[in-house]
Design an enzyme around this catalytic site. Structure first.
Site, PDB file in Angstrom:
ATOM      1  N   TYR A   1      23.329   7.389  -5.970  1.00 38.33           N
ATOM      2  CA  TYR A   1      22.837   6.020  -6.178  1.00 38.33           C
ATOM      3  C   TYR A   1      21.954   5.605  -5.008  1.00 38.33           C
ATOM      4  CZ  TYR A   1      22.975   1.021  -7.372  1.00 38.33           C
ATOM      5  OH  TYR A   1      22.628  -0.267  -7.709  1.00 38.33           O
TER       6      TYR A   1
ATOM      7  N   SER B   1      17.956  -1.597  -5.405  1.00 36.18           N
ATOM      8  CA  SER B   1      19.275  -2.069  -4.964  1.00 36.18           C
ATOM      9  C   SER B   1      19.233  -2.258  -3.464  1.00 36.18           C
ATOM     10  CB  SER B   1      20.355  -1.045  -5.324  1.00 36.18           C
ATOM     11  OG  SER B   1      21.586  -1.367  -4.688  1.00 36.18           O
TER      12      SER B   1
END
Length: 258
Positions: free
Chosen positions: A162, A145
């Site tokens: 995350y 990401s």
């Protein structure tokens, strides 16, 4: 000139393929000539993706798989090998985004991020790499990401597990790339920014304030569109990237450069 993006005769495995970017990539593989195994927990959604792939004339199988469970992954990969005989491409796409900072999130939520985003790549690769080494060929693409390298301060974006799990994906990518290059295996990573998917559609895309801010700050002036990740996926999955190893391409409309 030879088409280095041609995947005719290749077999691709896509985890987290039941919707969103994974489903898009699976179809892109088929359109490039590959047969595709789509893996996820939601088998009913996989069947839809499988049917779309078969419309291209390529072979496809839908295989139930929980990437956090070793036996599930082992069984799924063996099913693919029993069906197609080999695996050329592994797209590690399965992932979760859990909100919360270290001062508020539960240990269970922290573990959920790492079990899916990092352990899932480890397990899928564990049961694919050996036959790639034997054949002297393989393409592994890990979906990280943009948030592996940048963070956001707004309450909506506090996702410390995350950020850290996706950063771990980059470390794993580099380690695997360095170790397996000698066997003809390339390992690279992609960092998508905001795309409308099942994961983001019910949250981020519902906030007009957020989208206005995102569009204002992003040089492209918008989130990513359906299919705009596929070019990078195909690049890393094909012989176009035969001498590219351990790299990370961010697909974010330029958001990370401003």
């Amino acid at each position: 000139m030879e088409n280095v993006f041609d995947l005719t005769g290749k077999v691709a495995v896509v985890t987290g393929a039941s919707s969103g970017l994974g489903a898009d990539a699976a179809l892109a593989y088929a359109e490039a000539g590959a047969d595709v195994a789509v893996l996820a927990r939601r088998v009913e959604k996989l069947e839809t993706v499988k049917a779309d792939i078969e419309k291209t004339g390529r072979k496809a199988i839908a295989v139930p798989c929980d990437v956090t469970d070793e036996e599930s992954v082992k069984t799924a990969m063996q099913t693919v090998l029993d069906t197609f005989g080999h695996i050329d491409i592994l797209l590690n796409n399965a992932g979760v985004a859990v909100r919360g900072g270290v001062d508020s999130m539960s240990v269970e939520d922290w573990d959920k991020s790492f079990n899916t985003n990092v352990k899932g790549i480890f397990l899928a690769s564990k049961y694919v790499v050996p036959q790639m080494k034997e054949r002297g060929y393989g393409k592994i693409v890990n979906i990280a990401s943009v948030n592996a390298v940048i963070a956001d301060k707004g309450d909506m974006f506090i996702r410390h597990s995350y950020n850290s799990s996706k950063a771990a994906v980059l470390g794993l990518t580099k380690g695997m790339a360095a170790s397996y290059a000698q066997y003809g295996i390339t390992v690279n990573a992609i960092g998508p920014a905001l795309f409308e998917t099942e994961m983001t559609g019910g949250t981020l895309f519902k906030s007009e304030k957020f989208l206005a801010g995102y569009n204002m700050m992003n040089p492209a002036g918008r989130p990513g569109k359906k299919g705009e990740l596929n070019g990078t996926v195909l690049y890393f999955s094909s012989d176009a990237s035969s001498y590219v190893q351990g790299q990370f391409i961010i697909v974010d409309g330029g958001g990370s450069i401003v």
